[in-house]
Scaffold this motif. Sequence first.
Motif, PDB file in Angstrom:
ATOM      1  N   CYS A  50       5.426   1.157 -10.561  1.00 49.72           N
ATOM      2  CA  CYS A  50       5.142   0.079  -9.616  1.00 49.72           C
ATOM      3  C   CYS A  50       3.943  -0.717 -10.113  1.00 49.72           C
ATOM      4  O   CYS A  50       3.176  -0.267 -10.962  1.00 49.72           O
ATOM      5  CB  CYS A  50       4.850   0.658  -8.229  1.00 49.72           C
ATOM      6  SG  CYS A  50       6.248   1.556  -7.522  1.00 49.72           S
ATOM      7  N   ASN A  51       3.769  -1.888  -9.551  1.00 49.42           N
ATOM      8  CA  ASN A  51       2.661  -2.770  -9.903  1.00 49.42           C
ATOM      9  C   ASN A  51       1.326  -2.072  -9.674  1.00 49.42           C
ATOM     10  O   ASN A  51       1.211  -1.194  -8.825  1.00 49.42           O
ATOM     11  CB  ASN A  51       2.761  -4.024  -9.026  1.00 49.42           C
ATOM     12  CG  ASN A  51       1.882  -5.154  -9.479  1.00 49.42           C
ATOM     13  OD1 ASN A  51       0.664  -5.074  -9.381  1.00 49.42           O
ATOM     14  ND2 ASN A  51       2.501  -6.216  -9.950  1.00 49.42           N
ATOM     15  N   ALA A  52       0.303  -2.482 -10.418  1.00 49.41           N
ATOM     16  CA  ALA A  52      -1.045  -1.929 -10.241  1.00 49.41           C
ATOM     17  C   ALA A  52      -1.529  -2.138  -8.807  1.00 49.41           C
ATOM     18  O   ALA A  52      -2.274  -1.324  -8.271  1.00 49.41           O
ATOM     19  CB  ALA A  52      -2.012  -2.556 -11.226  1.00 49.41           C
ATOM     20  N   THR A  53      -1.093  -3.219  -8.181  1.00 52.81           N
ATOM     21  CA  THR A  53      -1.333  -3.440  -6.748  1.00 52.81           C
ATOM     22  C   THR A  53       0.007  -3.208  -6.071  1.00 52.81           C
ATOM     23  O   THR A  53       0.916  -4.027  -6.201  1.00 52.81           O
ATOM     24  CB  THR A  53      -1.835  -4.877  -6.487  1.00 52.81           C
ATOM     25  OG1 THR A  53      -2.998  -5.102  -7.271  1.00 52.81           O
ATOM     26  CG2 THR A  53      -2.156  -5.070  -5.019  1.00 52.81           C
ATOM     27  N   PHE A  54       0.144  -2.083  -5.377  1.00 54.10           N
ATOM     28  CA  PHE A  54       1.431  -1.653  -4.827  1.00 54.10           C
ATOM     29  C   PHE A  54       2.091  -2.722  -3.969  1.00 54.10           C
ATOM     30  O   PHE A  54       3.260  -3.046  -4.161  1.00 54.10           O
ATOM     31  CB  PHE A  54       1.235  -0.360  -4.029  1.00 54.10           C
ATOM     32  CG  PHE A  54       2.509   0.246  -3.515  1.00 54.10           C
ATOM     33  CD1 PHE A  54       3.435   0.778  -4.382  1.00 54.10           C
ATOM     34  CD2 PHE A  54       2.767   0.288  -2.154  1.00 54.10           C
ATOM     35  CE1 PHE A  54       4.612   1.348  -3.913  1.00 54.10           C
ATOM     36  CE2 PHE A  54       3.939   0.854  -1.673  1.00 54.10           C
ATOM     37  CZ  PHE A  54       4.864   1.382  -2.555  1.00 54.10           C
ATOM     38  N   ALA A  55       1.338  -3.269  -3.017  1.00 52.79           N
ATOM     39  CA  ALA A  55       1.914  -4.267  -2.108  1.00 52.79           C
ATOM     40  C   ALA A  55       0.799  -5.026  -1.413  1.00 52.79           C
ATOM     41  O   ALA A  55      -0.292  -4.493  -1.224  1.00 52.79           O
ATOM     42  CB  ALA A  55       2.792  -3.585  -1.061  1.00 52.79           C
ATOM     43  N   PRO A  56       1.073  -6.266  -1.026  1.00 52.95           N
ATOM     44  CA  PRO A  56       0.099  -6.977  -0.188  1.00 52.95           C
ATOM     45  C   PRO A  56       0.142  -6.383   1.219  1.00 52.95           C
ATOM     46  O   PRO A  56       1.000  -5.546   1.522  1.00 52.95           O
ATOM     47  CB  PRO A  56       0.601  -8.420  -0.213  1.00 52.95           C
ATOM     48  CG  PRO A  56       2.069  -8.304  -0.484  1.00 52.95           C
ATOM     49  CD  PRO A  56       2.238  -7.072  -1.341  1.00 52.95           C
ATOM     50  N   ALA A  57      -0.729  -6.832   2.083  1.00 56.55           N
ATOM     51  CA  ALA A  57      -0.758  -6.332   3.462  1.00 56.55           C
ATOM     52  C   ALA A  57       0.607  -6.517   4.122  1.00 56.55           C
ATOM     53  O   ALA A  57       1.295  -7.518   3.901  1.00 56.55           O
ATOM     54  CB  ALA A  57      -1.833  -7.067   4.260  1.00 56.55           C
ATOM     55  N   ALA A  58       0.996  -5.541   4.918  1.00 58.40           N
ATOM     56  CA  ALA A  58       2.260  -5.607   5.643  1.00 58.40           C
ATOM     57  C   ALA A  58       2.218  -6.742   6.660  1.00 58.40           C
ATOM     58  O   ALA A  58       1.155  -7.099   7.175  1.00 58.40           O
ATOM     59  CB  ALA A  58       2.522  -4.281   6.351  1.00 58.40           C
TER      60      ALA A  58
END
Length: 130
Positions: A50-58
């Motif tokens: 996965c990306n180094a930043t998993f996900a932006p805020a939900a």
Amino acid sequence: MTIGFVAAVRNAMLDAITTQTGGSAKLRIYAGTRPATGGAETTVLAELTCNATFAPAASGGVLTLNSITSAAASASGTATWARLLKSDGTTIIADMSVGTSGADLNLNSTALSSGATVSVTSATITAGNP
């Protein structure tokens, strides 16, 4: 009857997944019967990063994952379930179903061939009922 959470609570639950997962999490795809969450692995077909930043805020009770790097399948078989792990490859975050439609993780095809590219074009996690 199921419990319904307001969007702010669902978003907080999903953001906790991002916090626990950290950067460069692993998404491991398996063949065989899915065990109880955290149970023994079956046949590993592929491992994607996965990306180094998993996900932006939900938002709206949905967590939209950032890009997941494609990888070559390490074995041939039918993908039936997947496991999300921290970047250490051992700390389990979640187990999920795999399919082509209506599963937790949807692939273009669940028939994976050793050496063939496995890719996830988009992935979302939804929490609870509104």
